[in-house]
Design an enzyme around this catalytic site. Structure first.
Site, PDB file in Angstrom:
ATOM      1  N   GLU A  41       0.875  -1.163   0.000  1.00 16.97           N
ATOM      2  CA  GLU A  41       0.000   0.000   0.000  1.00 16.97           C
ATOM      3  C   GLU A  41       0.919   1.221   0.000  1.00 16.97           C
ATOM      4  O   GLU A  41       1.792   1.328   0.872  1.00 16.97           O
ATOM      5  CB  GLU A  41      -0.868  -0.024   1.265  1.00 16.97           C
ATOM      6  N   ARG A 265       4.586 -12.936   9.790  1.00 17.82           N
ATOM      7  CA  ARG A 265       5.280 -11.690   9.503  1.00 17.82           C
ATOM      8  C   ARG A 265       6.585 -11.620  10.291  1.00 17.82           C
ATOM      9  O   ARG A 265       6.746 -12.284  11.316  1.00 17.82           O
ATOM     10  CB  ARG A 265       4.407 -10.473   9.780  1.00 17.82           C
ATOM     11  N   LYS A 275       3.875   0.796   9.934  1.00 15.66           N
ATOM     12  CA  LYS A 275       4.058   2.023   9.141  1.00 15.66           C
ATOM     13  C   LYS A 275       3.410   3.226   9.805  1.00 15.66           C
ATOM     14  O   LYS A 275       3.923   4.324   9.736  1.00 15.66           O
ATOM     15  CB  LYS A 275       3.440   1.823   7.747  1.00 15.66           C
TER      16      LYS A 275
HETATM   17  P1  ATP Z   1       2.399  -2.275   8.195  1.00 13.83           P
HETATM   18  O1  ATP Z   1       1.563  -3.140   9.092  1.00 13.83           O
HETATM   19  O2  ATP Z   1       3.830  -2.182   8.569  1.00 13.83           O
HETATM   20  O3  ATP Z   1       1.779  -0.948   7.929  1.00 13.83           O
HETATM   21  P2  ATP Z   1       1.231  -3.417   5.916  1.00 13.83           P
HETATM   22  O4  ATP Z   1       0.957  -4.853   6.003  1.00 13.83           O
HETATM   23  O5  ATP Z   1       0.089  -2.499   6.100  1.00 13.83           O
HETATM   24  O6  ATP Z   1       2.440  -3.066   6.832  1.00 13.83           O
HETATM   25  P3  ATP Z   1       1.455  -3.350   3.100  1.00 13.83           P
HETATM   26  O7  ATP Z   1       1.997  -2.273   2.260  1.00 13.83           O
HETATM   27  O8  ATP Z   1       0.000  -3.626   3.074  1.00 13.83           O
HETATM   28  O9  ATP Z   1       1.911  -3.035   4.576  1.00 13.83           O
HETATM   29  O10 ATP Z   1       2.268  -4.702   2.881  1.00 13.83           O
HETATM   30  C1  ATP Z   1       2.677  -5.198   1.645  1.00 13.83           C
HETATM   31  C2  ATP Z   1       3.031  -6.649   1.810  1.00 13.83           C
HETATM   32  O11 ATP Z   1       4.093  -6.792   2.736  1.00 13.83           O
HETATM   33  C3  ATP Z   1       1.867  -7.441   2.348  1.00 13.83           C
HETATM   34  O12 ATP Z   1       1.759  -8.638   1.626  1.00 13.83           O
HETATM   35  C4  ATP Z   1       2.220  -7.675   3.784  1.00 13.83           C
HETATM   36  O13 ATP Z   1       1.641  -8.851   4.240  1.00 13.83           O
HETATM   37  C5  ATP Z   1       3.747  -7.732   3.727  1.00 13.83           C
HETATM   38  N1  ATP Z   1       4.316  -7.343   5.020  1.00 13.83           N
HETATM   39  C6  ATP Z   1       4.057  -6.224   5.735  1.00 13.83           C
HETATM   40  N2  ATP Z   1       4.710  -6.235   6.901  1.00 13.83           N
HETATM   41  C7  ATP Z   1       5.405  -7.403   6.947  1.00 13.83           C
HETATM   42  C8  ATP Z   1       6.270  -8.004   7.900  1.00 13.83           C
HETATM   43  N3  ATP Z   1       6.570  -7.436   9.071  1.00 13.83           N
HETATM   44  N4  ATP Z   1       6.821  -9.209   7.587  1.00 13.83           N
HETATM   45  C9  ATP Z   1       6.544  -9.792   6.426  1.00 13.83           C
HETATM   46  N5  ATP Z   1       5.737  -9.288   5.489  1.00 13.83           N
HETATM   47  C10 ATP Z   1       5.160  -8.102   5.730  1.00 13.83           C
HETATM   48 MG    MG Z   2      -1.691  -3.227   4.729  1.00 14.62          MG
END
Ligand code: ATP
Ligand code: MG
Length: 562
Positions: A41, A265, A275
């Site tokens: 995102e 994760r 984030k």
């Molecule tokens: P955050 O919770 O840090 O804001 P998010 O999941 O909202 O992260 P996205 O941009 O939606 O961030 O994530 C893109 C991809 O990265 C998704 O497939 C998500 O599952 C993966 N991802 C995000 N954080 C992690 C993590 N800590 N470890 C592994 N994969 C991750």
């Molecule tokens: Mg997300």
């Protein structure tokens, strides 16, 4: 005999992780393609957790001769920005990966709208006029079923009309939503008529003002996967409860059946990964920006001196887990240390200087000494370092009253200067308060080629720089951003994670560097011998050089805090 030969030449079978097992099973059943995607995102910079997801998605595609798409999950216009899109692309490339195609969920807004119409026509979606609050209250709880909306049984015609008018902008934000008509008593709360579309009169960074209704994650994600014919849609564990809904939409629409698989994760000790909170740190000025070397973002790791290979090695080392766990930050540091040991050229720099005067060295004389650039890589060659009458050594490399096994400099004791002569401490000069201000040493003129004049053995070797030729620079030493292993830990009486910030996460100090380092380009790693790995920071100028410590030579932080 022959049997033995066969056994010896057979490679040990590589252990597959569970995602590889899933892929190999599906290939055994006839699946020909592997198509993955990385779906960030664009609402912030990528962090080390994303790096893990990138390595998995791109890595699996590469291993099985498939493709990985980059898809921006840009369904929330309020929080998203092109600044983030650009940084995400840059970071993925820096990690060493390239996507097959670049897509945006917003590319599919027309298709998603048409599919919503299909669901309305099938009697599987309706427009609800309840307020957000009412929807929330009527959803029920895990132990109680929800209440059906009074608008749930609108006719298909009325729903089609209202949905079209939602799209046309006739209603205010929050006035109506489109919901899937599933089951208000379903044990999975997500099935209690999930919202598919909401009204949001907001400009989108790509579609501008074309839309004032935006699809929700659950309605957009699976369908986007399906459009791109993603075979393995890999995401983190918290999405496992979403999987049945992911499948429900795909089945209801009778479209290409992508499948979702979840892995744990990445969590790291002393590290904040969300984030939203990282944005808060940036906005509140707790750090210098998204690329502050204390941040867990990819751009921060790059600025700090991490190499792409070290980040990939770390992702590989932690592996793919099915259950949540927390990885020791020390493992990441181990990976960068391993890589930098191979690639970083060696240099000399003194961080905590003590002046040493070589009393029997001729005034004004400079001699060039030959130094090895990288003992791990002969191709890195040699360089010259000036040696002269006044040098700096580390204060730690001298002790006035040393314990028994101290092999560095002490009164009457001899030590080897790296790439140079043996020196012996003849006199300790102190100020009025008794602080040591300089040492007077003699050198052995016959010890320059590595041995002493009479074959005596000297154990200690210390680094140094010539005072006259050295440049004073700023050095930034980084410690973890948080004092607690879990930043959210408030068992210590703190109110919130922000109280757990480490006041000594950044320590600025000065150092004296050898002349060749004056030409060091931004970001190129060096090992300051016996001190650690460093690189020039982006804040650096010709007049005021700034070095970042990427990592210490040994794991000192973990030991200090145990
Ligand atoms: P955050 O919770 O840090 O804001 P998010 O999941 O909202 O992260 P996205 O941009 O939606 O961030 O994530 C893109 C991809 O990265 C998704 O497939 C998500 O599952 C993966 N991802 C995000 N954080 C992690 C993590 N800590 N470890 C592994 N994969 C991750
Ligand atoms: Mg997300």
């Amino acid at each position: 005999m022959e049997m033995n030969n066969i056994i010896e030449t057979t490679e040990p079978k590589e252990k597959l992780n569970f995602l590889e097992e899933i892929i190999e099973e599906s290939m055994a059943k006839g699946e020909k393609r592997v198509q993955t995607r990385f779906p960030p995102e664009p609402n912030g910079y990528l962090h080390i957790g994303h790096a893990k997801s990138i390595c998995i998605n791109f890595g699996l595609a590469k291993k099985y001769g498939g493709k990985c798409n980059l898809r921006f999950d840009d369904t929330n216009p309020v929080k998203e920005d092109v600044e983030y899109v650009d940084s995400i692309k840059r970071d993925i490339k820096w990690l060493g990966f390239d996507w097959a195609v670049e897509r945006y969920a917003s590319d599919y807004f027309d298709q998603l709208y048409d599919w919503a119409v299909v669901l309305i026509k099938k009697g599987l979606a309706y427009v609800d006029d309840q307020t957000q609050e009412e929807i929330r209250l009527n959803r029920g709880t895990i132990s109680e079923p929800g209440k059906e909306s009074p608008w749930r049984n609108r006719s298909v015609e009325e729903n089609l009309d209202l949905f079209e008018r939602m799209k046309a902008g006739e209603f205010a934000d929050g006035a109506k939503v489109l919901r899937a008509k599933i089951d208000m008593a379903h044990p999975n709360m997500l099935f209690r008529d999930p919202i598919m579309y909401r009204i949001l009169h907001a400009e989108h960074h790509r579609t501008g003002n074309k839309w004032c209704i935006y699809p929700m994650y659950d309605y957009a994600h699976g369908q986007s996967d399906s459009i791109e014919q993603i075979t393995h849609s890999i995401c983190t564990l918290e999405f496992d409860v979403h999987r049945p809904l992911y499948d429900w939409f795909i089945e209801a629409l009778e479209i290409y059946p992508s499948h979702q698989y979840e892995f744990a994760r990445l969590n790291l000790t002393y590290t904040m990964m969300s984030k939203r909170n990282l944005l808060k740190l940036v906005q509140e000025g707790a750090v210098m920006g998204w690329d502050d070397p204390r941040m867990p973002t990819i751009c921060a790791l790059r600025r700090k001196g991490y190499t792409p290979a070290s980040v990939r090695a770390f992702a590989e080392m932690v592996g793919v887990a099915k259950r949540d766990n927390v990885i020791d930050l020390g493992k990441m540091e181990y990976c960068v240390r391993e890589d930098l040991n191979k690639v970083a050229e060696r240099r000399m720099a003194v961080l905590n200087p003590l002046k040493v005067v070589i009393t029997n060295w001729e005034e004004g004389k400079t001699e060039m000494r030959q130094a090895v650039n990288n003992p791990e890589n002969p191709e890195a060659g040699m360089r010259e370092i000036p040696f002269s009458k006044v040098i700096y050594i580390e204060r730690d490399d001298f002790m006035e009253n040393p314990p028994k096994k101290y092999f560095r400099l002490s009164p009457g004791n001899e030590v080897r200067l790296r790439y140079s002569y043996l020196i012996k401490c003849e006199e300790v000069v102190k100020d009025e308060e008794g602080n040591i201000v300089e040492l007077h040493c003699s050198y052995d003129p016959l010890s320059g080629e590595g041995s002493s004049s009479d074959g005596r053995r000297v154990k200690g070797v210390i680094h140094w720089v010539s005072a006259e030729h050295a440049t004073e620079v700023e050095v930034r030493l980084f410690n973890p951003l948080f004092l607690t292993e879990d930043p959210h830990d408030t068992s210590n009486g703190q109110q919130s994670w922000e109280d757990n910030l480490n006041p000594e996460s950044l320590v600025k100090t000065t150092a004296y560097i050898e002349p060749s380092l004056k030409e060091a380009p931004v970001g190129v790693p060096y090992q300051f011998e016996r001190v650690g790995y460093f690189c020039v920071d982006t804040d650096s100028t010709a007049e005021h050089m700034v070095f970042n410590r990427t990592v210490t030579l040994k794991d000192s932080w973990a030991k200090m805090n145990k």
